[in-house]
Design an enzyme around this catalytic site. Sequence first.
Site, mmCIF file in Angstrom:
data_model
loop_
_atom_site.group_PDB
_atom_site.id
_atom_site.type_symbol
_atom_site.label_atom_id
_atom_site.label_comp_id
_atom_site.label_asym_id
_atom_site.label_seq_id
_atom_site.Cartn_x
_atom_site.Cartn_y
_atom_site.Cartn_z
ATOM 1 C CG HIS A 87 -6.210 0.294 6.671
ATOM 2 N ND1 HIS A 87 -6.516 0.982 7.836
ATOM 3 C CD2 HIS A 87 -7.341 0.308 5.921
ATOM 4 C CE1 HIS A 87 -7.766 1.409 7.767
ATOM 5 N NE2 HIS A 87 -8.293 1.005 6.617
ATOM 6 C CB SER A 88 -8.625 -3.176 7.285
ATOM 7 O OG SER A 88 -9.876 -3.755 7.529
ATOM 8 C CG MET A 89 -6.861 -9.042 5.427
ATOM 9 S SD MET A 89 -7.337 -9.657 3.778
ATOM 10 C CE MET A 89 -6.113 -8.828 2.751
ATOM 11 C CB SER A 114 -3.908 1.253 10.272
ATOM 12 O OG SER A 114 -4.910 2.090 9.737
#
Length: 246
Positions: A87-89, A114
């Site tokens: 997710h993200s990073m 994500s």
Amino acid sequence: MTWFRCPENRPWASMRLFCLPHAGGSAVFYRPWVKEISPAVEVHAVQYPGRADRIADAMVGDAHQLARLVAGAMAPLMDRPAALFGHSMGAVLAYEVARLLQERGSAPVHVFASGARPPHDRGEDRVSDKDDDAVVAEMVKLGGSDAEALREPELRELVLPYVRNDFKLIEDYAHRAAGPRLAVPVTAIIGDADPHVSRAQAARWAEVTDGRFALKVLPGGHFYLTERQRDVIAEVHRTLEVPAVP
């Protein structure tokens, strides 16, 4: 200290799912997944150094180095098919880990990216160069449980260093087009109200893999997956073709 937190060992599971947290996040973010995910899947959440039970370990400030360390730690656990969820990073790190694993002959079966722009479209925003209050404000804007921790002065002193480290890590990251292209299927999942990534940006994940690509948009902001956990896990089940929890 080991790199992964496995809330429930499942020696019978046919597949492992390695989950990579967001900037400022820790392995505990994925702990609730264990109750929802199929018994056929064993969850291993990555614990980045410098936080939680690894608070004494030196932080890693380079995304490519962190990906190499995670990929190396995964090697003994690749005796079963494995998928990556970031997710993200964590999505960008999952992509880099997948490339390394593929290069070493143990490619994952799928990558779930994500809440993230693709590796070659990172944007120009720099949060890590701002003062403490501005970093906290950015975390609050994005939401998530980590933002609440930053409101507490005692916790803020512990949390802010690794939050800033992670923002700098992903802001300094540069995609390296050289080398073998990813051949692993990728699913990008975003919230429809995420200020960090648009549908058009998420669709560009298709450009970094020769595998099949799918885009899933769910209601919510940057941390849509907290409220839509069941929908996200249902997508994982469907994609990996594993039976859901009875």
